[in-house]
Design an enzyme around this catalytic site. Structure first.
Site, PDB file in Angstrom:
ATOM      1  N   TYR A  74       1.445  -4.959  13.347  1.00 30.49           N
ATOM      2  CA  TYR A  74       0.326  -4.202  12.763  1.00 30.49           C
ATOM      3  C   TYR A  74      -0.515  -3.552  13.854  1.00 30.49           C
ATOM      4  O   TYR A  74      -0.861  -4.187  14.855  1.00 30.49           O
ATOM      5  CB  TYR A  74      -0.534  -5.130  11.903  1.00 30.49           C
ATOM      6  CG  TYR A  74      -1.520  -4.411  11.046  1.00 30.49           C
ATOM      7  CD1 TYR A  74      -1.108  -3.387  10.202  1.00 30.49           C
ATOM      8  CD2 TYR A  74      -2.865  -4.742  11.076  1.00 30.49           C
ATOM      9  CE1 TYR A  74      -2.020  -2.712   9.405  1.00 30.49           C
ATOM     10  CE2 TYR A  74      -3.782  -4.082  10.265  1.00 30.49           C
ATOM     11  CZ  TYR A  74      -3.356  -3.058   9.435  1.00 30.49           C
ATOM     12  OH  TYR A  74      -4.254  -2.396   8.647  1.00 30.49           O
TER      13      TYR A  74
ATOM     14  N   GLU B  97       0.791  -1.228   0.000  1.00 27.70           N
ATOM     15  CA  GLU B  97       0.000   0.000   0.000  1.00 27.70           C
ATOM     16  C   GLU B  97       0.826   1.281   0.000  1.00 27.70           C
ATOM     17  O   GLU B  97       0.409   2.295  -0.542  1.00 27.70           O
ATOM     18  CB  GLU B  97      -0.941   0.007   1.225  1.00 27.70           C
ATOM     19  CG  GLU B  97      -2.068  -0.983   1.082  1.00 27.70           C
ATOM     20  CD  GLU B  97      -2.828  -1.190   2.381  1.00 27.70           C
ATOM     21  OE1 GLU B  97      -3.885  -0.578   2.536  1.00 27.70           O
ATOM     22  OE2 GLU B  97      -2.340  -1.947   3.230  1.00 27.70           O
TER      23      GLU B  97
ATOM     24  N   ARG C  47      -3.577  -2.067  13.768  1.00 23.78           N
ATOM     25  CA  ARG C  47      -5.049  -2.088  13.790  1.00 23.78           C
ATOM     26  C   ARG C  47      -5.479  -3.503  14.159  1.00 23.78           C
ATOM     27  O   ARG C  47      -5.568  -4.385  13.307  1.00 23.78           O
ATOM     28  CB  ARG C  47      -5.626  -1.658  12.445  1.00 23.78           C
ATOM     29  CG  ARG C  47      -5.363  -0.186  12.140  1.00 23.78           C
ATOM     30  CD  ARG C  47      -6.068   0.295  10.892  1.00 23.78           C
ATOM     31  NE  ARG C  47      -5.792   1.699  10.668  1.00 23.78           N
ATOM     32  CZ  ARG C  47      -4.785   2.174   9.940  1.00 23.78           C
ATOM     33  NH1 ARG C  47      -3.955   1.313   9.350  1.00 23.78           N
ATOM     34  NH2 ARG C  47      -4.594   3.464   9.784  1.00 23.78           N
TER      35      ARG C  47
ATOM     36  N   ASP D 123      -6.008  -7.060   7.081  1.00 23.32           N
ATOM     37  CA  ASP D 123      -7.334  -6.863   7.673  1.00 23.32           C
ATOM     38  C   ASP D 123      -8.363  -6.783   6.547  1.00 23.32           C
ATOM     39  O   ASP D 123      -8.034  -6.970   5.371  1.00 23.32           O
ATOM     40  CB  ASP D 123      -7.366  -5.612   8.560  1.00 23.32           C
ATOM     41  CG  ASP D 123      -6.892  -4.352   7.827  1.00 23.32           C
ATOM     42  OD1 ASP D 123      -6.796  -4.380   6.577  1.00 23.32           O
ATOM     43  OD2 ASP D 123      -6.612  -3.346   8.488  1.00 23.32           O
TER      44      ASP D 123
ATOM     45  N   ASP E  83      -2.454  -4.620   3.691  1.00 18.96           N
ATOM     46  CA  ASP E  83      -2.517  -4.853   5.143  1.00 18.96           C
ATOM     47  C   ASP E  83      -3.368  -6.081   5.493  1.00 18.96           C
ATOM     48  O   ASP E  83      -4.314  -6.426   4.772  1.00 18.96           O
ATOM     49  CB  ASP E  83      -3.088  -3.625   5.858  1.00 18.96           C
ATOM     50  CG  ASP E  83      -2.084  -2.487   5.917  1.00 18.96           C
ATOM     51  OD1 ASP E  83      -0.885  -2.747   5.719  1.00 18.96           O
ATOM     52  OD2 ASP E  83      -2.496  -1.337   6.153  1.00 18.96           O
TER      53      ASP E  83
ATOM     54  N   GLU F 176      -9.915  -4.250   5.243  1.00 23.73           N
ATOM     55  CA  GLU F 176      -9.613  -3.178   4.290  1.00 23.73           C
ATOM     56  C   GLU F 176      -8.509  -3.627   3.330  1.00 23.73           C
ATOM     57  O   GLU F 176      -8.589  -3.410   2.123  1.00 23.73           O
ATOM     58  CB  GLU F 176      -9.183  -1.927   5.054  1.00 23.73           C
ATOM     59  CG  GLU F 176      -9.310  -0.644   4.266  1.00 23.73           C
ATOM     60  CD  GLU F 176     -10.737  -0.139   4.162  1.00 23.73           C
ATOM     61  OE1 GLU F 176     -11.003   0.663   3.261  1.00 23.73           O
ATOM     62  OE2 GLU F 176     -11.587  -0.572   4.981  1.00 23.73           O
TER      63      GLU F 176
ATOM     64  N   HIS G 162      -5.202 -10.998  14.082  1.00 23.22           N
ATOM     65  CA  HIS G 162      -3.764 -11.116  14.252  1.00 23.22           C
ATOM     66  C   HIS G 162      -3.383 -10.669  15.656  1.00 23.22           C
ATOM     67  O   HIS G 162      -4.240 -10.409  16.484  1.00 23.22           O
ATOM     68  CB  HIS G 162      -3.006 -10.296  13.191  1.00 23.22           C
ATOM     69  CG  HIS G 162      -3.734  -9.077  12.733  1.00 23.22           C
ATOM     70  ND1 HIS G 162      -4.435  -9.033  11.553  1.00 23.22           N
ATOM     71  CD2 HIS G 162      -3.904  -7.880  13.312  1.00 23.22           C
ATOM     72  CE1 HIS G 162      -4.994  -7.856  11.413  1.00 23.22           C
ATOM     73  NE2 HIS G 162      -4.693  -7.137  12.458  1.00 23.22           N
TER      74      HIS G 162
END
Length: 692
Positions: free
Chosen positions: A299, A9, A301, A84, A82, A86, A345
């Site tokens: 990570y 990203e 989030r 997740d 990422d 998103e 995670h």
């Protein structure tokens, strides 16, 4: 020509990952999403199973052109957004755009950007998880249906530029409900009786607890206090009970997104947005001299407190070497998983415990270092032994009156040697020693002081409190908290006053309209259930279209009624009581992002604005002519200065008081402490007892 193309990203991640993978891999950045719903229209076909209309995001054409060119030259494309929902959706959009088979092993995920983690992840590529994609699509479409239907209504009936959203509307409602609680609060009087006692050379404090044979007695008036004092005879008290216990205290688990935001607000005074920005930098990688760019944290989030076995072992070795075997926790504590946690995670932790904060300090900015230190200490403390406290409770009796003294001492600090979690309300645990007292001992009162108190209303929400409340209610997800808090301020629904949220008139009007016409959107249980439904989509238990359809059928009915019955609301400006010095039109109060200010009512012909001057009733001690007023710095920190500035340049970060020092006639100020304030002189050593 590279054999493999990897798409991440951000450019920062691309640079780091390419170095780890070697020259067979070319790593490029998509710069986030490449496709989304159009901004100019709904982009959701409600007549055709809520089919979304995706378009290339404006400005992403050159990026996509570069990615398509690179994809044609590569033998295989890996999508490494990422880990997740998103990120899975970004990978899916990229796959469609670049003609990558979503059922092939094209998706790579990793929880930390380190050499070992990256290489291991590329050994286990997988297909794109459509359940994750569908869960993200469902949230996006749900929010689009709410926002693009209700927002135009608010523009038409209240004011242009407003917006409505599921999570932000709940956040505003919580702030308004709390403000209404505060306004409706009726203080209740209560009293305490505190005493200072002596035994030999030892002094200690105790407070009235009860009468003999009764449970704890509440003192609601001065008459109650007088009744207790009359039952006391002389200065001698007998020790009638001594209770000693050992209490153990567990460390807090490693950070999840919400707890990181809360603790960074308490200990570092960071806003949620700033915390997430810095955490993103630490995750994507920092240049560590000759070692190159390395991701320092996992990570950021996440709603899971799970820790990998490798990380636990490395932490245990570090604790054993630095603190000793007795600082290791005896057995692996099972962290309690929240019922609404996705557990996708790990918790937020350093990628290596061996990279202690001081070893990387020279490579970090001040704020990066402070946040990394907080994350590192919290994680390491979570792997340490319990703290052990020796507690002591002593009852003192005079006639029928019983006073109670409590004390505690840290017997073994355990994790507290490194880190103790901050709190919004309580003072951190410290030693409060009592003399070695035994039953039958005689002690003597030195002083007895009755004090009148009044119950306090519930506190306004800080960012930390609001994030904690939203999380407890199951509203929103880790990635939503920071942007939600930003949005409700930008739209003018709430403002920050002394770091606490207060609703604006605009916020209250919109909240009332939403409650009247869209009660489900503002219903906490309904919104929390929607979050659970989205989790069920992610788990493959239900199709996303069913969730959206079930919501929309009822929502459409409310929308039809609102379009017919919602009345226009005029927000009248409050007169400021003075005229504009530029055009002589009346000045009015306006509410901006940072609170109230004065503006000319002749806007836009006259754009004069003024800050609201708040006098504190103190004459300037420097020029003896001006008055001291409250001001705000560029960073919104309150300070005090002379109103004749720049003629007089007196400033003070501490609040000046209208009385003089009794010792030298100097200026007295209120010095803020961690808990409470202390009055002290700016000229001599005079100080008064701190007040909580």
């Amino acid at each position: 020509m590279s054999d493999f193309l990897v798409i991440v990203e951000s450019p920062a991640k691309a640079k780091t990952i390419e170095r780890y993978l070697g020259n067979k891999y070319k790593v490029k950045a998509s710069m986030g999403h490449v496709r989304d719903l159009p901004r100019s229209q709904m982009g959701v076909n409600v007549e055709n199973s809520f089919e979304p209309k995706y378009i290339t995001i404006r400005g992403k054409g050159p990026v996509l052109k570069e990615l398509k060119s690179a994809a044609k030259k590569a033998k295989k494309v890996f999508l490494a957004a990422d880990p997740d929902r998103e990120g899975e959706a970004i990978a899916w959009h990229l796959a469609h755009t670049l003609d990558v088979d979503i059922s092939s092993d094209c998706r790579v995920v990793f929880n930390e950007i380190t050499k070992d983690a990256i290489k291991e992840s590329f050994k286990h590529p997988r297909p794109i998880n459509m359940d994750l994609v569908d869960a993200q699509q469902a949230r996006r479409i749900l929010d689009r249906l709410v926002g693009y239907n209700i927002s135009p209504l608010l523009w038409k009936k209240v004011k242009k530029g407003l917006s409505a959203g599921r999570v932000q509307s709940i956040a505003v409602r919580l702030i308004i409900d709390r403000e209404n609680e505060i306004k409706a609060f009726v203080p209740e009087e209560y009293w305490t009786i505190d005493g200072e006692f002596v035994k030999g050379k030892d002094h200690f404090s105790a407070s009235f607890h009860s009468l003999k044979g009764e449970n704890k007695v509440e003192l609601k008036s001065e008459k109650d206090v007088e009744g207790i004092l009359k039952q006391m005879n002389g200065d001698s008290f007998k020790v009638v009970s001594v209770t000693k216990k050992e209490r153990k205290r567990n460390p807090s688990p490693a950070f999840i997104t919400s707890s990181l935001q809360q603790e960074a607000a308490r200990k570092l005074n960071f806003r949620a947005r700033k915390t997430m920005m810095l955490a993103q930098q630490l995750y994507e990688g920092i240049e560590l001299g000759s070692a190159g760019t390395i991701g320092l944290i996992t990570y950021m989030r996440t709603d899971s407190t799970r820790i990998s076995e490798i990380a636990q072992k490395e932490a245990a070795d570090y604790i054993r070497n630095e603190y000793g075997e007795n600082y290791l926790k005896e057995e692996q504590r099972k962290e309690k998983k929240q019922s609404n946690a996705q557990d996708a995670h790990e918790a937020i932790r350093p990628t290596s415990t061996l990279r202690d904060p001081n070893s990387v300090k020279q490579y970090l900015s001040r704020d990066q270092f402070r946040l990394y230190k907080l994350i590192w200490e919290r994680f390491l403390a979570s792997q340490m032994a319990q703290a052990v406290m020796d507690t002591m409770s002593v009852d003192l009796q005079n006639g029928t009156v019983i006073f109670r003294a409590t004390g505690s001492k840290i017997k073994f600090p355990g994790f507290m040697k490194l880190y103790v979690e901050g709190t919004d309300d309580q003072v951190e645990e410290r030693d409060k020693m009592l003399p070695d007292l035994k039953e039958g001992d005689e002690v003597f009162k030195k002083d007895i002081e009755p004090k009148q108190h009044f119950t306090q209303p519930p506190p306004r929400y800080t960012e930390a409190r609001l994030v904690k409340t939203l999380e407890e209610l199951g509203i929103g997800r880790p990635s939503t908290y920071a942007p939600t808090l930003d949005t409700i301020q930008k739209r003018g629904y709430v403002a920050l006053d002394n770091k606490r949220f207060v609703p604006t008139e605009l916020g209250e009007i919109c909240n009332e309209l939403m409650l009247e016409f869209f009660p489900d959107i503002l219903d906490v249980e309904f919104t929390a259930k929607m979050e659970q439904d989205l989790d069920n989509v992610e788990d493959g238990k239900v199709r996303w279209v069913e969730i959206i359809d079930g919501f929309y059928q009822e929502f459409e009915k409310h929308l039809t009624i609102a379009e017919k019955e919602m009345q226009s609301v005029e927000i009248k400006d409050e007169p400021a009581g003075e005229d504009c010095e530029l055009c002589s039109s009346p000045m009015v109060f306006k509410m901006g992002r940072y609170g109230k200010f004065m503006a000319c009512s002749n806007f836009p012909d006259c754009r004069n604005t003024k800050a609201i001057v708040k006098e504190i009733g103190v004459t300037c001690p420097k020029c003896k002519e001006g008055n001291i007023i409250e001001r705000k710095s560029k960073k919104k920190r309150i300070f005090y200065g002379c109103d004749t500035f720049p003629g007089c340049e007196f400033i003070s970060w501490d609040k000046p008081l209208p009385r003089s020092c009794p010792k030298c006639e100097g200026l007295l100020v209120e010095k803020k402490l961690k808990k409470g304030v202390q009055v002290q002189c700016t000229e001599c050593d005079y100080k008064e007892e701190p007040q909580s």
